[in-house]
Design a protein around this motif. Structure first.
Motif, mmCIF file in Angstrom:
data_model
loop_
_atom_site.group_PDB
_atom_site.id
_atom_site.type_symbol
_atom_site.label_atom_id
_atom_site.label_comp_id
_atom_site.label_asym_id
_atom_site.label_seq_id
_atom_site.Cartn_x
_atom_site.Cartn_y
_atom_site.Cartn_z
ATOM 1 N N VAL A 173 0.817 -1.217 0.000
ATOM 2 C CA VAL A 173 0.000 0.000 0.000
ATOM 3 C C VAL A 173 0.850 1.267 0.000
ATOM 4 N N ASP A 174 2.113 1.183 0.452
ATOM 5 C CA ASP A 174 2.991 2.355 0.452
ATOM 6 C C ASP A 174 4.136 2.192 -0.544
ATOM 7 N N GLU A 175 3.895 1.446 -1.607
ATOM 8 C CA GLU A 175 4.937 1.109 -2.581
ATOM 9 C C GLU A 175 4.575 1.658 -3.960
ATOM 10 N N GLY A 176 4.127 2.909 -4.020
ATOM 11 C CA GLY A 176 3.742 3.492 -5.292
ATOM 12 C C GLY A 176 4.925 3.732 -6.203
ATOM 13 N N GLY A 177 4.683 3.696 -7.487
ATOM 14 C CA GLY A 177 5.729 3.935 -8.463
ATOM 15 C C GLY A 177 5.815 5.391 -8.863
ATOM 16 N N GLY A 178 6.760 5.711 -9.756
ATOM 17 C CA GLY A 178 6.919 7.074 -10.252
ATOM 18 C C GLY A 178 7.679 7.966 -9.292
ATOM 19 N N LEU A 179 7.992 9.174 -9.733
ATOM 20 C CA LEU A 179 8.745 10.126 -8.923
ATOM 21 C C LEU A 179 8.004 10.517 -7.652
ATOM 22 N N ALA A 180 6.673 10.597 -7.723
ATOM 23 C CA ALA A 180 5.871 11.002 -6.561
ATOM 24 C C ALA A 180 5.331 9.797 -5.792
ATOM 25 N N PHE A 181 5.734 8.588 -6.155
ATOM 26 C CA PHE A 181 5.300 7.362 -5.488
ATOM 27 C C PHE A 181 3.782 7.236 -5.459
ATOM 28 N N ASP A 182 3.138 7.581 -6.572
ATOM 29 C CA ASP A 182 1.675 7.541 -6.621
ATOM 30 C C ASP A 182 1.168 6.870 -7.890
ATOM 31 N N GLU A 183 2.009 6.038 -8.511
ATOM 32 C CA GLU A 183 1.609 5.363 -9.734
ATOM 33 C C GLU A 183 1.464 3.866 -9.489
ATOM 34 N N ALA A 184 0.565 3.256 -10.236
ATOM 35 C CA ALA A 184 0.368 1.816 -10.132
ATOM 36 C C ALA A 184 1.543 1.080 -10.770
ATOM 37 N N LEU A 185 1.927 -0.035 -10.172
ATOM 38 C CA LEU A 185 2.980 -0.889 -10.706
ATOM 39 C C LEU A 185 2.370 -2.171 -11.241
ATOM 40 N N ASP A 186 2.920 -2.655 -12.347
ATOM 41 C CA ASP A 186 2.421 -3.913 -12.905
ATOM 42 C C ASP A 186 2.664 -5.045 -11.915
ATOM 43 N N PRO A 187 1.726 -5.981 -11.785
ATOM 44 C CA PRO A 187 1.928 -7.112 -10.874
ATOM 45 C C PRO A 187 3.143 -7.939 -11.281
ATOM 46 N N GLN A 188 3.834 -8.439 -10.297
ATOM 47 C CA GLN A 188 4.977 -9.323 -10.524
ATOM 48 C C GLN A 188 4.483 -10.746 -10.735
ATOM 49 N N ILE A 189 4.978 -11.392 -11.783
ATOM 50 C CA ILE A 189 4.640 -12.784 -12.072
ATOM 51 C C ILE A 189 5.923 -13.607 -12.009
ATOM 52 N N SER A 190 5.947 -14.625 -11.165
ATOM 53 C CA SER A 190 7.119 -15.485 -11.008
ATOM 54 C C SER A 190 6.752 -16.917 -11.368
ATOM 55 N N HIS A 192 14.603 -23.234 -10.899
ATOM 56 C CA HIS A 192 14.756 -22.156 -11.885
ATOM 57 C C HIS A 192 13.548 -21.237 -11.735
ATOM 58 N N ILE A 193 13.805 -19.942 -11.434
ATOM 59 C CA ILE A 193 12.728 -18.980 -11.224
ATOM 60 C C ILE A 193 12.879 -17.847 -12.235
ATOM 61 N N GLU A 194 11.835 -17.596 -12.997
ATOM 62 C CA GLU A 194 11.789 -16.460 -13.908
ATOM 63 C C GLU A 194 10.689 -15.512 -13.442
ATOM 64 N N SER A 195 11.042 -14.240 -13.262
ATOM 65 C CA SER A 195 10.066 -13.247 -12.818
ATOM 66 C C SER A 195 9.947 -12.128 -13.836
ATOM 67 N N ASP A 196 8.725 -11.780 -14.163
ATOM 68 C CA ASP A 196 8.439 -10.622 -15.008
ATOM 69 C C ASP A 196 7.882 -9.509 -14.117
ATOM 70 N N ASN A 197 8.340 -8.288 -14.375
ATOM 71 C CA ASN A 197 7.877 -7.115 -13.614
ATOM 72 C C ASN A 197 8.154 -7.252 -12.121
ATOM 73 N N GLU A 198 9.348 -7.744 -11.768
ATOM 74 C CA GLU A 198 9.679 -7.869 -10.354
ATOM 75 C C GLU A 198 9.694 -6.480 -9.708
ATOM 76 N N ILE A 199 8.994 -6.352 -8.588
ATOM 77 C CA ILE A 199 8.825 -5.049 -7.952
ATOM 78 C C ILE A 199 9.930 -4.822 -6.924
ATOM 79 N N PHE A 200 10.684 -3.754 -7.104
ATOM 80 C CA PHE A 200 11.667 -3.353 -6.110
ATOM 81 C C PHE A 200 12.033 -1.885 -6.311
ATOM 82 N N TYR A 201 12.828 -1.345 -5.375
ATOM 83 C CA TYR A 201 13.254 0.050 -5.429
ATOM 84 C C TYR A 201 14.565 0.120 -6.201
ATOM 85 N N ASP A 202 14.536 0.691 -7.390
ATOM 86 C CA ASP A 202 15.697 0.731 -8.280
ATOM 87 C C ASP A 202 16.420 2.064 -8.107
ATOM 88 N N THR A 203 17.605 2.020 -7.477
ATOM 89 C CA THR A 203 18.359 3.246 -7.195
ATOM 90 C C THR A 203 19.032 3.813 -8.435
#
Length: 667
Positions: free
Chosen positions: A451-468, A491-502
């Protein structure tokens, strides 16, 4: 002799037949008389029925199953191992298991993070943690306070490696940790008192009462823990109370009620600032209050059909002060969780084949209130799962499917919907000999943003769900009555893995929450256990993990091929339990962790965190109603960083001591 090198050589030798579960507690050869248990007709069981009941079944499948029937690498940590361990909480208990990495970020008990199969800094959102089947993963990024679950309350811990979203939905991408609490004493009413003192002004007091009265079984426990902590400004204290009641008074109906409350205060030390026990923060702290209630009626329609409804409520309030750079301070946030999980189970022979069919629904409502707009998350998922037993119940086929919808509001008050989350699983397990299996499975799991993991510069954008997507295959083999081993490839393949990219731009600090394009994790878990003598058992395990970033359009593929930070390529464990004199036990565990990139260093631009090896030991004396013990953590005083970020380091404690006693009285 250089003792560190000596223990490294033990690791290298032990890795050839390293252990997954200290004989899993369920693989261990045993001559103990089997404990009888209420059985359900046509319940799928292992062909081996001579093992202690308390470690013989795993419930992380939402139905009692023998580990030998599951298409996964499964560990059950039973009461004996818990009693002999130097662990002070569940996180420390599972850190010696293959494929499981445990870190303590702020060096406070509330900052433990359990990572199954290499998800690094987002492990708390990819490893599902359950208490008696109840999710305790927070709806936000704050993680879990595992220190509020005292070990004197824990009956066993189940470790399931691999995706499990079909049965549990969100968070179960890397694996599942299921904590089973003590319900009752089957022999008599039992009062247990325990006390513990140790380094850094640490002490803990605990008491529990469990038993039965005709059709009522009960357990009550409480604990108090306090310590000044290893670092400056790292003191903490925790108070807990919990209960569980099981009533079988009504015909064909079981009613289970459990609840608890905890209060924690912990100072926030920040990273190292000079000496190893120094801290960069002074005066910052957090106060956390939590309470929960679970009500689970279970109705046996027939011997083969039952309906269960689990209802959970949890509320937490967190008061904290942080450095001004991290947001408004002091501040308070509250979170509330409500979940309803009806489940129908049918056990029946269809065309001569034993089947267990499960259909269920999970609805969860989470609300978080802080200095911004209220953040609300709703999820509803329906699932079906079937297990078929062929060839005289030696070949097991598991098939499952889940459909889940998620609705959430973001920091700007806008809503978004994700209505097309699908999870699949298929597994095949063959018990070719007692306590031996070969298996293969596929699982498609998912996780959505917190709930506090918004995307974008203002942290208010939806992120695509992660599929593993997880493929795994393995073998568990009982060579003889003393030696067991296992090997699992994954063997694990993930699409749209959600994390904080510095490496992405930011407003105040660099970085954004993002749905990264592709990531892969390939590796294996190798394990073994050996009963050297009647009184001495050995175990070892080794994990290899190649975790890499793949293609990602958001950063113009700048990080393609880089290693996922915060994940060691290799780690291993070795240990033994030795009853060296009557009533005396020596338990020793060693852990080796390979070097790794600091967390958030997705560009792999800094030097790796150094590898380290630690050894913990404990001696226990048991006589009738009394158990006395003394332990040493970090026996050889290794200097290492348990957690390192791209900009700071958090040093681990030096050699420290603990001693205590347990008094048990039956009446």
């Amino acid at each position: 002799m250089n003792y560190k090198h000596y223990f490294i050589s033990l690791f290298l030798g032990g890795a050839l037949f390293a252990q997954d579960a200290n004989l899993s507690d369920s693989q261990k050869p045993s001559n103990k008389e089997e404990i009888s248990e209420k059985e359900t007709p046509n319940e799928i069981k292992s062909s081996q029925e001579s093992l202690p009941n308390e470690t013989h079944f795993i419930t992380a499948s939402r139905n009692e199953r023998a580990p030998e029937t599951l298409a996964a690498n499964v560990t059950i940590i039973g009461p004996e191992k818990i009693a002999q361990s130097n662990a002070r909480n569940v996180a420390e208990l599972v850190k010696y298991e293959a494929g499981v990495d445990v870190k303590k970020k702020l060096n406070t008990p509330s900052s433990y993070r359990i990572d199954v199969r290499g998800f690094g800094e987002v492990a708390s959102a990819n490893t599902l943690v359950l208490v008696d089947g109840r999710k305790i993963n927070m709806p936000d990024l704050s993680g879990m306070n595992l220190d509020t679950i005292p070990l004197n309350r824990v009956e066993k811990v189940e470790v399931y490696r691999g995706g499990r979203s079909v049965l549990y939905g969100d968070n179960a991408t890397g694996g599942v940790i299921n904590i089973i609490t003590r319900k009752e004493s089957k022999k008599a009413n039992t009062l247990t008192l325990n006390a513990e003192v140790g380094s850094y002004e640490y002490y803990r007091l605990g008491a529990s009462l469990e038993g039965f009265a005709e059709d009522l079984q009960y357990a009550i426990d409480s604990s108090y823990t306090e310590s000044d902590g290893y670092h400056d400004n790292s003191a903490y204290r925790t108070k807990t109370v919990g209960f569980s009641v099981l009533s079988t008074e009504f015909e064909n109906l079981e009613l289970a009620i459990s609840g608890g409350k905890s209060e924690s205060h912990f100072d926030i030390p920040g990273p190292r600032n000079g000496q190893r026990d120094s801290a960069s923060y002074d005066g910052y702290y957090g106060d956390l209050k939590e309470e929960y209630l679970t009500i689970t009626p279970k109705w046996w329609i027939t011997n083969d059909v039952d309906i269960e409804l689990q209802m959970n409520y949890r509320e937490a309030e967190f008061d904290y002060t942080y450095p001004a750079a991290w947001g408004p301070s002091p501040d308070t946030y509250t979170s509330k969780d409500l979940s309803l999980s009806p489940k129908l189970t049918i056990r029946e022979k269809w065309n001569g084949i034993n089947n267990t069919f499960i259909v269920g629904l999970d609805h969860r409502y989470s609300k978080m209130e802080d200095f911004g707009p209220d953040k609300i998350r709703r999820s509803t998922g329906a699932y079906i799962y079937n297990t078929s037993a062929f060839l005289d119940e030696t070949l097991f086929l598991d098939l499952g499917y889940r459909r889940e919808a998620v609705r959430m509001n973001l920091n700007n008050g806008n809503n978004y919907d994700t209505n097309d989350l699908d999870a699949f699983s298929a597994g095949l397990t063959y018990n070719y000999a007692p306590n031996s299996k070969i298996f293969a499975s596929y699982d498609r799991s998912f996780r959505t943003q917190r709930v506090d993991e918004g995307g974008g510069l203002a942290f208010d954008e939806a992120l695509d769900p992660q599929i593993s997507k997880t493929w795994q295959t393995g073998i568990q083999h009982q060579f003889n009555e003393k030696w067991a081993g296992d090997l699992t490839l994954f063997h694990i393949e993930s699409d749209n893995e959600i994390f904080y990219d510095t490496t992405l731009p930011g407003i105040i600090f660099s970085g954004q929450n993002t749905s990264y394009g592709e990531t892969t994790r390939v590796g294996f878990e190798l394990g073994s256990s050996y009963l050297l003598t009647e009184n001495l058992s050995l175990y070892a395990n080794y994990t290899y993990m190649d975790a890499e970033l793949g293609k990602d359009s958001s950063s113009n593929n700048a990080n393609d091929g880089n290693t996922i930070p915060g994940v060691a390529e290799q780690f291993a464990n070795f240990g033994f339990s030795w009853d060296f004199i009557e009533s005396w036990n020596l338990n020793m565990n060693a852990h080796w962790n390979d070097d790794q990139y600091a967390e958030s260093d997705y560009a792999n631009s800094s030097d790796k965190q150094d590898s380290f090896i630690t050894v913990d030991a404990r001696v226990t004396y048991t006589w009738n109603w009394l158990s006395v013990y003394g332990g040493i953590n970090n026996l050889f005083d290794e200097e290492y960083n348990e957690f390192t970020s791209a900009t700071s380091e958090y040093t681990a404690p030096d050699r420290n001591f603990v001693t205590g006693f347990v008094i048990t009285h039956e009446f």
